[in-house]
Write an enzyme that holds these catalytic residues in place. Structure first.
Site, short mmCIF file in Angstrom:
data_model
loop_
_atom_site.label_atom_id
_atom_site.label_comp_id
_atom_site.label_asym_id
_atom_site.label_seq_id
_atom_site.Cartn_x
_atom_site.Cartn_y
_atom_site.Cartn_z
N HIS A 143 25.75 30.27 43.76
CA HIS A 143 26.99 30.82 43.19
C HIS A 143 27.99 31.03 44.33
O HIS A 143 27.66 31.62 45.34
CB HIS A 143 26.74 32.15 42.48
CG HIS A 143 28.01 32.73 41.92
ND1 HIS A 143 28.51 32.36 40.70
CD2 HIS A 143 28.91 33.60 42.45
CE1 HIS A 143 29.66 32.98 40.49
NE2 HIS A 143 29.92 33.76 41.53
N ASP A 184 29.65 41.32 29.94
CA ASP A 184 30.46 40.95 31.09
C ASP A 184 31.71 40.19 30.67
O ASP A 184 32.76 40.33 31.29
CB ASP A 184 29.66 40.12 32.09
CG ASP A 184 30.54 39.72 33.27
OD1 ASP A 184 30.99 40.63 33.98
OD2 ASP A 184 30.81 38.52 33.44
N ARG A 229 39.01 43.88 33.03
CA ARG A 229 39.29 44.16 34.44
C ARG A 229 40.45 43.32 34.95
O ARG A 229 41.27 43.77 35.75
CB ARG A 229 38.04 43.89 35.28
CG ARG A 229 36.97 44.95 35.09
CD ARG A 229 35.65 44.48 35.68
NE ARG A 229 35.78 44.08 37.04
CZ ARG A 229 35.07 43.08 37.60
NH1 ARG A 229 34.17 42.42 36.90
NH2 ARG A 229 35.24 42.76 38.86
N SER A 235 28.84 41.97 37.78
CA SER A 235 29.34 40.91 36.91
C SER A 235 28.67 39.57 37.26
O SER A 235 28.13 38.87 36.39
CB SER A 235 30.87 40.82 37.07
OG SER A 235 31.38 39.63 36.56
N LYS A 260 25.00 37.65 35.14
CA LYS A 260 24.97 36.29 34.59
C LYS A 260 23.89 35.46 35.27
O LYS A 260 23.18 34.69 34.63
CB LYS A 260 26.34 35.63 34.76
CG LYS A 260 27.39 36.23 33.82
CD LYS A 260 28.78 35.72 34.09
CE LYS A 260 29.39 36.31 35.33
NZ LYS A 260 30.82 36.36 35.43
#
Ligand code: URA
Length: 449
Positions: free
Chosen positions: A104, A184, A191, A206, A210
């Site tokens: 990620h 989320d 947000r 967050s 995931k």
């Protein structure tokens, strides 16, 4: 108010209705506003009740702001993450005949690394379930890039994902299903419009909710630091990386983070089809040095985490094994790996106004310019142009003469050039002497304690 003999926190709403909710959102907001810890029960309830629509957006916005200002400790962040995971489904790759590894990136400009990386790692018999997102603002999204390939499909069923990881290409890059961490999705959108994105506990929970829900066995995080990243300074980027590594480790996912430079765009292209083209160069054994370096560094981390530390990743780029996986992966998702990529109808060059060595190139300015050309979107529902973006013709360390082109801008809609060129004003700093450049794009490595 308590109803006779009932548990505390039961509350009358209006004259008739007795709420059976365990907590009151106002109490929870006040707890964090007054700098106290949230209990596990409060966290579980507030995430669940917000997902169900019982806690209103304005209440959650107030709680987010209280968290933004007063923080959460490690145990609170872990519970908050777990509650978001529990708001939806979890994927299960445990029946696959090979280990799983995922990567990620916290997002940057010209960051196309997922494209060569996923097939490269899959070439070593490690399954790569890369559930990705779209770009918002100046940072690009992996799905937007791949959609430049004619026929390619981002939305796959869970069965198709399993089939590709089990008997197919071994790597899949696709959209995360709506069932994964739905809390989320709501929270992130909230947000985004309440100025509470740049908060380490909220970003870490967050991203990690995931990734943990996705079910990968190991995870490598590319935490960007610099002008084109979420985290502009090193200290905050380190804090984010450490928080995410701890969350992953505590959840049983082997997690490591690389802190990487995002002051300068990665590679020589920014924009969807342009970045696919550059990724193909990397898969063919070429490509810009920084993109190759980061692809290899992340591949080594993923393979080490998956129990294959001796994999010769450089060889797999040179001898076509990674390219073979790429072609399979694209075809299995409906794309034509041989189809020509779309090309913009209009281009314009931006030239140096004097001579000198390029000292720096502001990643944020280049990202904003590419976005203004049509490569990115301002709102989630906006379309993007596959053809739009920027070719970088000279980078920091290069000598340029007055009038030499530094950027080539691409778009389908030439009326965009003016604003795109304006955002490049001051993006490149020239100097008389060759600058001292960092020798690696990787700044640091953060592993479990
Ligand atoms: N990416 C996410 O998924 N969440 C954040 O909060 C920030 C970036």
């Amino acid at each position: 108010m308590q109803a006779g003999g009932q548990a505390p926190h039961l509350r009358w709403e209006g004259k008739e209705k007795l709420s059976t909710e365990a907590f009151d959102a106002v109490e929870i907001i006040a707890t964090k506003r007054d700098k106290h810890r949230l209990s596990d029960e409060q966290i579980d309830w507030v995430i669940d009740a917000y997902t169900r629509g019982v806690v209103a957006d304005e209440q959650m916005a107030a709680l987010n702001m209280a968290i933004f200002l007063n923080g959460m400790d490690r145990a609170e962040i872990a519970r908050w993450t777990q509650a978001m995971i529990d708001s939806g489904e979890r994927m299960d790759f445990s029946t696959l005949p090979r280990p799983t590894a995922d990567k990620h990136s916290t997002g940057g400009v010209g960051d196309k690394i997922t494209l060569p990386l996923a097939p490269l790692v899959a070439a070593f018999d490690v399954a790569v379930p890369q559930l990705s997102g779209r770009g918002l603002g100046h940072t690009g999204g992996t799905l937007d890039k791949l959609e430049a390939i004619p026929g390619w499909q981002a939305f796959l069923s869970n069965e198709k994902i399993m089939e590709m990881l089990g008997e197919g290409a071994g790597a899949v890059i696709c959209a995360a299903g709506a069932g994964l961490a739905p809390a989320d999705k709501k929270l992130y959108a909230l947000r985004d419009i309440t100025s509470t994105v740049e908060c380490v506990p909220l970003i870490a929970s967050s991203i990690m909710s995931k990734k943990i829900a996705e079910g990968t066995g190991s995870l490598v995080l590319d935490v960007k630091v610099g002008s084109g990243a979420f985290m502009k300074d090193r200290e905050r980027a380190e804090e984010l990386a450490r928080t995410m590594v701890d969350l992953g480790t505590d959840a049983g996912v082997t997690t490591v983070a690389l802190l990487t430079n995002m002051d300068t765009p990665l590679g020589l292209t920014v924009g969807n089809a342009l970045e696919v083209r550059e990724s193909l160069e990397v898969l063919a054994g070429g490509g810009p040095a920084d993109v190759v370096e980061l692809t290899l560094a992340l591949a080594r981390e993923m393979l080490t985490a998956a129990g294959k530390p001796d994999a010769d990743v450089e060889a797999a780029l040179k001898d076509g094994r990674a390219m073979d996986r790429w072609r399979r992966m694209i075809s299995e998702q409906g794309g034509d790996p041989d189809a020509p990529l779309p090309v913009a109808a209009h281009t314009e060059e931006v030239r140096a106004d004097s001579e000198g060595y390029i000292q720096s190139m502001d990643a944020l300015a280049v990202g904003v310019s590419s976005w203004r050309l049509g490569a990115g979107r301002a709102r989630k529902e906006d379309p993007v142009q596959a053809e739009a973006g920027i070719e970088i013709l000279a980078k920091p360390g290069d000598f340029v003469r007055a009038g030499q082109p530094i950027f080539r801008l691409h778009t389908q809609t030439p009326e965009r050039f003016e604003r795109a060129i304006a955002s490049l004003d001051g993006a490149v700093v020239l100097g008389a002497n060759a600058p001292k450049l960092p020798d690696s794009v990787v700044l640091d490595r953060i592993a479990a304690n």
